[in-house]
Design an enzyme around this catalytic site. Structure first.
Site, PDB file in Angstrom:
ATOM      1  N   SER A  29       0.832  -1.211   0.000  1.00 47.29           N
ATOM      2  CA  SER A  29       0.000   0.000   0.000  1.00 47.29           C
ATOM      3  C   SER A  29       0.863   1.257   0.000  1.00 47.29           C
ATOM      4  CB  SER A  29      -0.937  -0.005   1.210  1.00 47.29           C
ATOM      5  OG  SER A  29      -0.193  -0.265   2.386  1.00 47.29           O
ATOM      6  N   PHE A  30       2.072   1.197   0.586  1.00 44.47           N
ATOM      7  CA  PHE A  30       2.893   2.424   0.559  1.00 44.47           C
ATOM      8  C   PHE A  30       4.361   2.122   0.285  1.00 44.47           C
ATOM      9  CE2 PHE A  30       4.541   1.519   4.770  1.00 44.47           C
ATOM     10  CZ  PHE A  30       3.527   0.795   5.355  1.00 44.47           C
ATOM     11  N   SER A  31       4.611   0.947  -0.309  1.00 42.50           N
ATOM     12  CA  SER A  31       6.013   0.643  -0.621  1.00 42.50           C
ATOM     13  C   SER A  31       6.077  -0.202  -1.888  1.00 42.50           C
ATOM     14  CB  SER A  31       6.652  -0.148   0.544  1.00 42.50           C
ATOM     15  OG  SER A  31       6.009  -1.412   0.672  1.00 42.50           O
ATOM     16  N   LYS A  48      13.396  -2.132  -0.530  1.00 42.17           N
ATOM     17  CA  LYS A  48      12.028  -1.716  -0.258  1.00 42.17           C
ATOM     18  C   LYS A  48      12.019  -0.193  -0.209  1.00 42.17           C
ATOM     19  CE  LYS A  48       8.197  -2.969   2.834  1.00 42.17           C
ATOM     20  NZ  LYS A  48       7.844  -3.915   3.910  1.00 42.17           N
ATOM     21  N   ALA A 105      15.485 -12.732  -1.794  1.00 42.96           N
ATOM     22  CA  ALA A 105      15.089 -14.152  -1.771  1.00 42.96           C
ATOM     23  C   ALA A 105      14.944 -14.594  -3.227  1.00 42.96           C
ATOM     24  CB  ALA A 105      13.770 -14.321  -1.028  1.00 42.96           C
ATOM     25  N   ASP A 148       1.378 -11.110  11.246  1.00 41.06           N
ATOM     26  CA  ASP A 148       0.827 -11.277   9.893  1.00 41.06           C
ATOM     27  C   ASP A 148       1.530 -12.421   9.174  1.00 41.06           C
ATOM     28  OD1 ASP A 148       0.341  -9.182   6.916  1.00 41.06           O
ATOM     29  OD2 ASP A 148      -0.823 -10.873   7.724  1.00 41.06           O
ATOM     30  N   GLU A 152       2.560 -15.891   2.025  1.00 40.23           N
ATOM     31  CA  GLU A 152       3.099 -14.814   1.173  1.00 40.23           C
ATOM     32  C   GLU A 152       4.252 -14.073   1.861  1.00 40.23           C
ATOM     33  OE1 GLU A 152       0.098 -12.228  -0.240  1.00 40.23           O
ATOM     34  OE2 GLU A 152       1.413 -11.261  -1.722  1.00 40.23           O
ATOM     35  N   ASP A 166       8.351  -8.868   5.916  1.00 41.03           N
ATOM     36  CA  ASP A 166       7.222  -7.953   6.107  1.00 41.03           C
ATOM     37  C   ASP A 166       6.806  -7.822   7.573  1.00 41.03           C
ATOM     38  OD1 ASP A 166       4.476  -7.208   3.865  1.00 41.03           O
ATOM     39  OD2 ASP A 166       5.370  -6.120   5.546  1.00 41.03           O
TER      40      ASP A 166
HETATM   41  N1  CKG Z   1       6.858  -6.421   1.658  1.00 41.90           N
HETATM   42  C1  CKG Z   1       8.134  -6.756   1.735  1.00 41.90           C
HETATM   43  O1  CKG Z   1       8.835  -6.437   2.712  1.00 41.90           O
HETATM   44  C2  CKG Z   1       8.676  -7.570   0.628  1.00 41.90           C
HETATM   45  N2  CKG Z   1       7.947  -7.847  -0.480  1.00 41.90           N
HETATM   46  N3  CKG Z   1       8.719  -8.591  -1.288  1.00 41.90           N
HETATM   47  C3  CKG Z   1       8.205  -9.080  -2.566  1.00 41.90           C
HETATM   48  C4  CKG Z   1       6.917  -9.863  -2.349  1.00 41.90           C
HETATM   49  C5  CKG Z   1       6.378 -10.430  -3.629  1.00 41.90           C
HETATM   50  C6  CKG Z   1       5.138 -11.235  -3.373  1.00 41.90           C
HETATM   51  N4  CKG Z   1       5.311 -12.217  -2.340  1.00 41.90           N
HETATM   52  C7  CKG Z   1       5.866 -11.711  -1.114  1.00 41.90           C
HETATM   53  C8  CKG Z   1       7.128 -10.951  -1.335  1.00 41.90           C
HETATM   54  C9  CKG Z   1       9.933  -8.792  -0.723  1.00 41.90           C
HETATM   55  C10 CKG Z   1       9.928  -8.144   0.496  1.00 41.90           C
HETATM   56  C11 CKG Z   1      11.082  -8.213   1.457  1.00 41.90           C
HETATM   57  C12 CKG Z   1      12.373  -8.472   0.738  1.00 41.90           C
HETATM   58  C13 CKG Z   1      12.264  -9.415  -0.426  1.00 41.90           C
HETATM   59  C14 CKG Z   1      13.357 -10.171  -0.837  1.00 41.90           C
HETATM   60  N5  CKG Z   1      13.283 -10.965  -1.912  1.00 41.90           N
HETATM   61  C15 CKG Z   1      12.126 -11.039  -2.605  1.00 41.90           C
HETATM   62  N6  CKG Z   1      12.128 -11.848  -3.664  1.00 41.90           N
HETATM   63  C16 CKG Z   1      11.238 -12.224  -4.572  1.00 41.90           C
HETATM   64  C17 CKG Z   1      11.671 -13.058  -5.628  1.00 41.90           C
HETATM   65  C18 CKG Z   1      10.804 -13.502  -6.597  1.00 41.90           C
HETATM   66  C19 CKG Z   1       9.400 -13.123  -6.581  1.00 41.90           C
HETATM   67  C20 CKG Z   1       8.988 -12.290  -5.458  1.00 41.90           C
HETATM   68  C21 CKG Z   1       9.864 -11.845  -4.495  1.00 41.90           C
HETATM   69  N7  CKG Z   1      11.012 -10.320  -2.264  1.00 41.90           N
HETATM   70  C22 CKG Z   1      11.069  -9.516  -1.175  1.00 41.90           C
END
Ligand code: CKG
Length: 312
Positions: A29-31, A48, A105, A148, A152, A166
């Site tokens: 929503s904000f990132s 992020k 990741a 949470d 996901e 998250d």
């Molecule tokens: N909200 C977050 O902090 C966050 N969101 N993402 C991507 C989202 C995509 C949908 N599912 C949940 C994660 C991340 C992070 C942390 C930091 C972080 C580190 N690596 C990835 N890697 C991904 C690799 C392939 C597809 C999606 C994510 N993604 C994130």
């Protein structure tokens, strides 16, 4: 924080121009989270980016502040040796945004992995639940309640081990003596004005008196394990309100052929009274959870050294 690119005075402060930003990995929503490469080292990160104006407009300052606090706590190599969390390498800001440089990741999230497999067999579900229990125990011992937890927010690293992410909804509760779900309502549990979490995984106490506690994360583990073995979370409906009603009435069923040991374990976590959940009365960790026969063949201390089993 990692000396690699942290904010200590000995390391020049990084900034947006030190990275090449690539594809969007996800947005909230904000990132927005981007794949990014450190120009100097060639190392890849997830960055992020939180837009200041949006944070102010949505009054999310506390969420962002809390996430940074928790990520710094979990990234402190002195305080935690568990690898099961995304690591915060450094933060910086410019006129418009805040930047969190995080572990990337490479294997996405557990939800996508589970959807591709439809459902996991018992060995895969047992392995990932064991990693989740070990990570949550570590987190709770540091006084962090995620609030949470869901597939996901469970990412998979290069070797497909979990990385919890998250922490915007997380709560930090005062330290020792730390009793999971202690009665010290001013400390061990936290009352909020607004709903926290995701409907399918939220615990009854958050819905009734908005009082979250470490046991709220134990409820979520029960929901995640059910979903790994069945393919869908236990509480589903057309609306969030209908989901909440099912949660409060503990209205869910185990399909035929659902593994009985897993069913016994889940039934000890999906308990309305948070103090009666398996582990809620444990001290200094979750021995009663780890000793459940669902984890009979698991050595929690060497999980991270194992190659995760692949879904069939
Ligand atoms: N909200 C977050 O902090 C966050 N969101 N993402 C991507 C989202 C995509 C949908 N599912 C949940 C994660 C991340 C992070 C942390 C930091 C972080 C580190 N690596 C990835 N890697 C991904 C690799 C392939 C597809 C999606 C994510 N993604 C994130």
């Amino acid at each position: 924080m990692d000396s690699e690119a942290n904010n200590q005075s000995t390391v020049p402060k990084k900034g947006p121009n030190d990275f090449i930003f690539g594809r969007v990995l996800g947005d909230g929503s904000f990132s927005t989270v981007y794949l990014a490469k450190d120009i100097q080292t060639g190392k890849e990160f997830a960055i992020k980016v939180c837009e200041k104006r949006h944070i102010m407009r949505e009054k999310k300052q506390q969420y962002v502040k809390r996430e940074k606090e928790v990520l710094m706590l979990l990234s402190d190599k002195v305080k935690t040796s568990a690898p099961f969390f995304v690591r915060l390498y450094c933060t910086f800001h410019d006129h418009s945004s805040l930047y969190f440089v995080l572990t990337r990741a490479t294997n996405g999230d557990l939800l996508t992995y589970l959807q591709k497999a439809e459902k996991f067999d018992e060995e895969v579900a047992q392995f990932y639940t064991a990693e989740l229990v070990h990570a949550v125990e570590h987190m709770h011992l540091l006084g962090v309640v995620h609030r949470d937890l869901k597939p996901e927010n469970i990412l998979l690293d290069t070797h497909r081990h979990i990385l919890i992410t998250d922490f915007g909804s997380a709560k930090i509760i005062p330290q020792p003596p730390f009793l999971p779900d202690a009665d010290n309502s001013s400390e061990g549990t936290a009352r909020r004005s607004s709903f926290v979490g995701t409907a399918q995984y939220v615990s009854p106490e958050i819905l009734t008196d908005k009082r979250s506690s470490p046991a709220s994360d134990l409820w979520a583990i029960g929901c995640v394990l059910y979903q790994m073995l069945e393919g869908n979370p236990p509480f589903q409906a057309r609306s969030e309100y209908a989901i909440f009603q099912k949660i409060l009435k503990l209205e869910f069923e185990y399909p035929a052929l659902f593994p009985s040991v897993a069913q016994d374990f889940i039934s000890k976590l999906l308990v309305i009274d948070s103090k009666e959940r398996l582990g809620a009365q444990d001290f200094g960790g979750y021995p009663s959870i780890k000793q459940h026969r669902f984890f009979q063949s698991i050595d929690f201390e060497t999980l991270y050294l194992k190659t995760p089993p692949c879904p069939s």
